[in-house]
Design an enzyme around this catalytic site. Structure first.
Site, short mmCIF file in Angstrom:
data_model
loop_
_atom_site.label_atom_id
_atom_site.label_comp_id
_atom_site.label_asym_id
_atom_site.label_seq_id
_atom_site.Cartn_x
_atom_site.Cartn_y
_atom_site.Cartn_z
N ASN A 69 -9.38 1.26 10.13
CA ASN A 69 -8.44 0.96 11.21
C ASN A 69 -8.80 1.70 12.50
OD1 ASN A 69 -6.22 0.13 12.76
ND2 ASN A 69 -4.98 1.83 12.02
N THR A 70 -8.69 3.05 12.46
CA THR A 70 -8.89 3.83 13.68
C THR A 70 -10.18 3.47 14.41
OG1 THR A 70 -7.73 5.67 12.64
CG2 THR A 70 -8.99 6.18 14.61
N GLY A 76 -8.19 9.19 10.49
CA GLY A 76 -8.38 9.35 11.92
C GLY A 76 -9.45 10.36 12.31
N ALA A 100 -9.61 5.52 4.88
CA ALA A 100 -9.45 6.70 5.76
C ALA A 100 -10.75 7.47 5.97
CB ALA A 100 -8.39 7.64 5.24
N GLY A 101 -10.97 7.78 7.21
CA GLY A 101 -12.08 8.66 7.57
C GLY A 101 -13.37 7.94 7.94
N LYS A 108 0.87 -1.17 0.00
CA LYS A 108 0.00 0.00 0.00
C LYS A 108 0.91 1.21 0.00
CE LYS A 108 -3.30 2.58 2.71
NZ LYS A 108 -3.62 2.95 4.08
#
Lengths: 369, 262
Positions: B212-213, B164, B190-191, B103
């Site tokens: 992830n976050t 995040g 993301a997000g 990635k």
């Protein structure tokens, strides 16, 4: 434009008057915002905001978790020389203090590095006093190259240099730079740095900018609390960090809150920073800059550091020795330390404490390429 | 997916098949011990690991040892600020035994961790030629979507909103258009802060999402992993069922043109 302009502009600002005027309503409004401006930062640094400390802490913890995760990064400092030509009236290493100075040979540096690496530490911070004659560029370059064998990230806390000199050290393998302004108040700065290289306020203030241009990927700055008026210093340090974050978007910016402690041969700290102020400043910084790294050294006690994990900290030193040669070469009693380590737990003990607090200790978070 | 309707709904990156459309990450967990049970609960078959956190000489267990063998590793180039750095990190990752997947993250803004599309494209070109299965993290951009395809990427990973932030699909309009034109699988990365946002991305036609976050920082990452897996499945099924899209204007019967027929 440089941060010097911001310093000059703010010299006419009535900090005391503003802090006194902050109302609980002002603090409440600032706390409700998603993105804080500079006025909000002032509000959160005011004495009034201490009544909202728990709210700041709850929000600060949530923001830190969101951006950094449940993580504390670890590093260790390595003092390689305590020679110093400066006369900083607050520092136990200053040229006026009489003690046998030590500078590690390259072989000794390697032994110290191996001893630290054996504890699992992968991020190292190399420190020297300000004595270019004793620790010239070839020496520093060799030290960095030795570190490369043992560590995945090399930070420097040495004397301010020109951009070209920093480039040499970056090329050798250093990736991060720590430099504290010590005190942002120019009058006090002059008072505590009476002579020598360090007397040049502006050269020191511009150091992080020169470092960023030279290629460091991370900058760690801060004020030494115990010299200037703490709230004002906390504000200036945060503004400096924000300036760097805007000017150099590809650089990671961190702040530290070193607190002066009493030591032989130095002045009495003027504005002792209380624990409550310490925590308030950290939280105000966190809310002002969600991505800001916050570094906590072993100047702080074990009990206090355990609490700071939940209050916005992102990086801890551990297993620290602050005297030259203390990791493998001499006993603590024989060494002259820059400051007394008050958290003297081993790396393993600190890592365990971090785990028990519900966080993951991270030893390696960089790859040299 | 186990449901009959989507039994053969396979996702490919390069020639590697995946039945799960939820990609996960290893960062931010309070304990690395949670990673394996989270993977089991979520069914995720591809998990990203920052090479900067990999340490074969670690005193204790290295991060890679926490990932079950059945799950494929997607090493990422976190920390790279240029194409050249990303390329070097990718090569180190392959040598470290992380496999052929990479990635690409070329980040030039530390405040929001925003990617540099030009550098990302350059790194993709080089690494695809070297046989990597390249998944580039990118700013949603139509031209770059086509260029990454031509450069040999195996998928594209546009951001939904900054990493995040949990803000969801702030880039929705751009993502929709990218999904329409992309010949490569689109992984919204993301997000994404809530399962409902993951479902929304899948309903829009994203091929997969990376979370992830939101999983790692929840109070119960195992249950959160499961929640995201279900949301991704639901969103995917809604897409396949071609459910009617929500309309932003009224749908009365020809109030404006009816007169033409009278």
């Amino acid at each position: 434009m440089s941060f010097m302009n911001n310093v000059l502009q703010l010299e006419s600002f009535d900090f005391e008057g503003y802090f006194r005027s902050v109302s609980p309503e002002d603090v409440r409004n600032s706390l409700q915002r998603d993105e804080l401006n500079q006025r909000d930062l002032l509000n959160l640094l005011s004495l009034t905001a201490q009544d909202f400390l728990e709210e700041m802490a709850q929000k600060g913890r949530q923001v830190t978790r969101q951006y950094f995760g449940n993580i504390i990064s670890l590093y260790a400092p390595l003092y390689i020389s305590d020679h110093c030509s400066n006369l900083c009236t607050y520092c136990g290493f200053n040229a006026g203090v009489d003690f046998p100075r030590t500078k590690l040979s390259l072989e000794e540096i390697e032994r110290e590095a191996a001893a630290i690496a054996a504890t699992g530490i992968r991020h190292i911070l190399i420190l020297t006093g300000e004595a270019p004659a004793q620790t010239p560029m070839p020496y520093l370059k060799s030290a960095v190259k030795i570190m490369k064998k043992y560590f995945s990230s090399i930070a420097l806390e040495i004397f301010p240099m020109d951009e070209e000199e920093y480039q040499v050290l970056c090329k050798a393998g250093a990736d991060s730079l720590t430099v504290y302004q010590e005190v942002y108040d120019r009058d006090i700065y002059k008072e505590v740095h009476p002579r020598g290289r360090k007397a040049d306020y502006e050269y020191r203030l511009m150091t992080p900018e020169r470092g960023a241009r030279a290629g460091f990927r991370a900058l760690n700055i801060g004020a030494l609390f115990g010299l200037g008026e703490p709230r004002k210093e906390a504000y200036m340090a945060a503004l400096h960090a924000q300036y760097l974050e805007r000017e150099f978007p590809d650089v990671e910016v961190s702040l530290s809150l070193p607190r002066m402690t009493k030591a032989k041969g130095i002045i009495e700290p003027k504005n002792i920073l209380s624990d409550i102020d310490f925590v308030q400043f950290m939280l105000a910084w966190r809310l002002f800059m969600p991505r800001l790294g916050i570094t906590i050294s072993t100047r702080e006690s074990a009990e206090f550091r355990d609490r700071l994990i939940h209050l916005g900290a992102t990086r801890f030193s551990s297993g620290s020795k602050t005297g030259v040669g203390e990791y493998s070469l001499k006993d603590h009693d024989d060494a002259t330390v820059q400051f007394e380590v008050t958290d003297d737990r081993s790396v393993d003990e600190v890592a365990d404490m971090i785990r028990q607090s519900g966080y993951q200790p991270v030893f390696k978070d960089w790859e040299m390429v | 997916m186990s449901t009959r309707e989507t039994e053969n709904d396979t996702l490919y990156f390069g020639d590697v098949a995946f039945s799960s459309r939820l990609l996960t990450g290893t960062g931010k967990f309070a304990s690395r011990d949670i990673i394996a049970p989270m993977l089991e609960a979520s069914g995720s078959e591809l998990i990203t690991v920052a090479l900067r956190r990999v340490d074969p000489d670690a005193k204790e267990k290295d991060i890679l040892q926490y990932i079950p063998k059945s799950v494929r590793i997607l090493p990422n180039t976190s920390g790279a600020r240029t194409a050249e750095e990303a390329v070097r990190i990718a090569r180190i990752a392959r040598e470290a035994g992380c496999g052929n997947f990479i990635k690409i993250e070329v980040i030039t803004d530390m405040k929001y961790l925003l990617p540099d599309n030009a550098g990302t494209l350059k790194a993709t070109e080089i690494l695809a030629k070297e046989g990597f299965i390249v998944l580039p993290y990118m700013m949603p951009d139509i031209t770059v979507t086509k260029q990454l395809h031509d450069a040999g990427a195996a998928a594209i990973m546009p951001l939904g909103s900054p990493i995040g932030t949990n803000r969801g699909l702030e880039m929705k309009a751009m993502l929709k258009r990218i999904i329409e034109i992309s010949k490569l699988p689109v992984v919204v990365d993301a997000g994404i802060g809530r399962p409902s946002q993951a479902a929304e991305a899948m309903e829009m036609g994203a091929d997969a999402v990376l979370v992830n976050t939101a999983i790692a920082t929840s109070h119960d990452p195992v249950m959160a992993g499961k929640a995201f897996a279900l949301a991704v499945q639901a969103g995917r099924m809604a897409r396949l069922a071609q459910m009617a899209e929500e309309k932003e204007y009224a749908d009365a019967s020809s109030p404006l043109t009816g007169f033409l027929r009278q």
